[in-house]
Design a protein around this motif. Structure first.
Motif, PDB file in Angstrom:
ATOM      1  N   CYS A 277       2.155   1.894  -3.433  1.00  0.00           N
ATOM      2  CA  CYS A 277       1.130   2.467  -4.308  1.00  0.00           C
ATOM      3  C   CYS A 277       0.887   3.939  -4.009  1.00  0.00           C
ATOM      4  O   CYS A 277       0.542   4.709  -4.914  1.00  0.00           O
ATOM      5  N   ARG A 278       1.052   4.337  -2.771  1.00  0.00           N
ATOM      6  CA  ARG A 278       0.921   5.758  -2.448  1.00  0.00           C
ATOM      7  C   ARG A 278       2.077   6.557  -3.058  1.00  0.00           C
ATOM      8  O   ARG A 278       1.896   7.706  -3.473  1.00  0.00           O
TER       9      ARG A 278
ATOM     10  N   SER B  49      -1.765  -2.484  -5.790  1.00  0.00           N
ATOM     11  CA  SER B  49      -1.191  -3.431  -4.832  1.00  0.00           C
ATOM     12  C   SER B  49      -1.614  -4.874  -5.065  1.00  0.00           C
ATOM     13  O   SER B  49      -1.051  -5.780  -4.444  1.00  0.00           O
TER      14      SER B  49
ATOM     15  N   PRO C 137       0.879   6.201  -7.604  1.00  0.00           N
ATOM     16  CA  PRO C 137      -0.509   5.743  -7.708  1.00  0.00           C
ATOM     17  C   PRO C 137      -0.823   4.945  -8.974  1.00  0.00           C
ATOM     18  O   PRO C 137      -1.887   4.312  -9.037  1.00  0.00           O
TER      19      PRO C 137
ATOM     20  N   ASP D  99       0.827  -1.210   0.000  1.00  0.00           N
ATOM     21  CA  ASP D  99       0.000   0.000   0.000  1.00  0.00           C
ATOM     22  C   ASP D  99       0.862   1.261   0.000  1.00  0.00           C
ATOM     23  O   ASP D  99       0.545   2.237  -0.687  1.00  0.00           O
ATOM     24  N   ALA D 100       1.947   1.224   0.756  1.00  0.00           N
ATOM     25  CA  ALA D 100       2.844   2.381   0.777  1.00  0.00           C
ATOM     26  C   ALA D 100       3.488   2.595  -0.592  1.00  0.00           C
ATOM     27  O   ALA D 100       3.658   3.738  -1.040  1.00  0.00           O
TER      28      ALA D 100
END
Length: 405
Positions: free
Chosen positions: A125-126, A133, A129, A122-123
């Motif tokens: 993907c942040r 994930s 963007p 998730d990190a």
């Protein structure tokens, strides 16, 4: 046209042009940089221009770290432009066995002083963007990585070399390196001979052809590499980290408001430059977009935009691969004055500043500031690869560039 030089460099891609530059910078040498085509026009400007700092061994990490410093100071050093972005990157594992590789990369990177950190899917993907994930098992953030405009490196080094006194000879085809006894005496070209005691074979896809014309064997194979530059995409920014998906060998980086992306395919196409003929230009290389379509389908869960993004440019080059994944750098074992700067293994342009400076030191001083024996042509002296075995090993190195198990 000249008839004499102290050093002749054959091939004006990143490795050859950088070598010519650092030789000319030494001063007191007549350096000639030759190319059968226009200067800096073949594979180098068609590369991805990505710098990957976490490599499989300590030596390559040392060389890449030095190359990063030289990329940052390129314009100050050469007087030529170079557009580069310190974006960092994300290395993505989709399989447990590749997550183990990432863990080892993390430890090696820390030990070598790199800015590396394992982050959650998730990190990751942040941070970018455009990466999703789904199916991601592990992710490594590499803060040192960057990218640059590949069209500027070779021509920049060549122009910088010329400004320091080197002689540029485009459209000058070398037909033979002249050897008397065990010493280089010069070259024969389509425009006449040039006497020189030192010749550097940095001819890229034609390296083997140049060497074999003088009965010197070098085990490398020219390999097709293809990539796409997309049209602009909403949300795409130059500072988004690059993404490399290990098992699929797919990579992306920001480019012109969209993304540049490609794949190191499992069954790459190899070329015999003799068969392609003397007039062949890399821009005429046959491309196959289906290769990239299949790659986009393979990573659609992580990079879905690749299936829908419109293509602005589709291009390809012909890097050279070796059986062990290392460059071929240094003197030919049996011929004094014959040097190689080739076997880039899809990592030649990014490391070319360091390779060029090292080879110039080897030629002028007779010694190196760092041990490059793993890249020495002498490592092949007791091995005799068939072309079939060479291609099998080279294909494996190509597909597994990111260290996937």
């Amino acid at each position: 046209m000249i008839n004499k030089a102290d050093v002749v460099v054959i091939g004006s891609g990143g490795l050859g042009a950088a070598t010519a530059y650092y030789l000319a910078k030494r001063g007191g040498l007549t350096v000639a940089l030759l190319d059968k085509h226009d200067i800096g026009s073949q594979t180098s400007p068609r590369a991805a221009g990505m710098v990957s700092c976490v490599r499989k061994g300590d030596l390559m990490i040392k060389l890449i770290k030095d190359a990063c410093r030289k990329i940052e100071s390129f314009t100050e050093e050469t007087g030529q432009p170079l557009d580069w972005v310190h974006s960092g990157s994300l290395k993505i594992a989709r399989r447990p066995q590749d997550a183990d590789v990432i863990a080892a990369d993390l430890q090696r990177g820390k030990r070598m002083g790199l800015d590396v950190e394992q982050v959650s899917p998730d990190a990751a993907c942040r941070l970018n963007p455009f990466l999703k994930s789904s199916g991601v098992v592990a992710a490594l953030r590499i803060g040192d990585d960057r990218y640059f405009d590949p069209a500027q490196i070779a021509i920049g080094f060549a122009r910088g070399a010329e400004a320091k006194g080197a002689i540029l000879l485009p459209k000058t085809d070398v037909t033979e390196v002249s050897i008397e006894g065990d010493k280089v005496t010069g070259i024969q070209t389509t425009k006449g001979p040039i006497q020189a005691p030192v010749v550097v074979d940095a001819a890229g896809a034609w390296t083997r052809q140049v060497a074999e014309a003088s009965d010197i064997h070098v085990p490398l194979v020219p390999t097709r590499q293809q990539l796409i530059v997309t049209e602009a995409l909403e949300g795409a920014r130059a500072d988004l980290p690059m993404v490399r998906i290990m098992d699929a060998a797919v990579y992306i980086r920001p480019c012109q408001g969209g993304f540049l992306w490609g794949v190191y395919e499992e069954d790459p196409r190899f070329f015999n430059m003799k068969v392609l003929g003397p007039a062949f230009d890399v821009r005429d290389m046959p491309l196959d977009v289906d290769v990239l379509r299949r790659a986009a389908e393979e990573v659609k869960a992580q990079l879905p935009f690749l299936l829908t993004a419109k293509t602005r440019e589709f291009r390809g080059g012909i890097p050279t691969m070796t059986a062990d994944g290392h460059h071929i750098l240094g003197p030919a074992p049996a011929v004094k004055g014959f040097f190689f700067a080739s076997g880039c293994n899809v990592a030649g342009l990014s490391i070319s500043p360091t390779i060029g400076e090292s080879l110039a030191a080897w030629i002028v001083d007779g010694q190196l500031p760092i041990d490059l024996s793993p890249m020495s042509p002498a490592r092949f002296s007791n091995k005799n690869w068939s072309d079939e075995q060479l291609q099998r090993d080279a294909a494996w190195q190509y597909r597994h560039f990111y260290g996937a198990v």
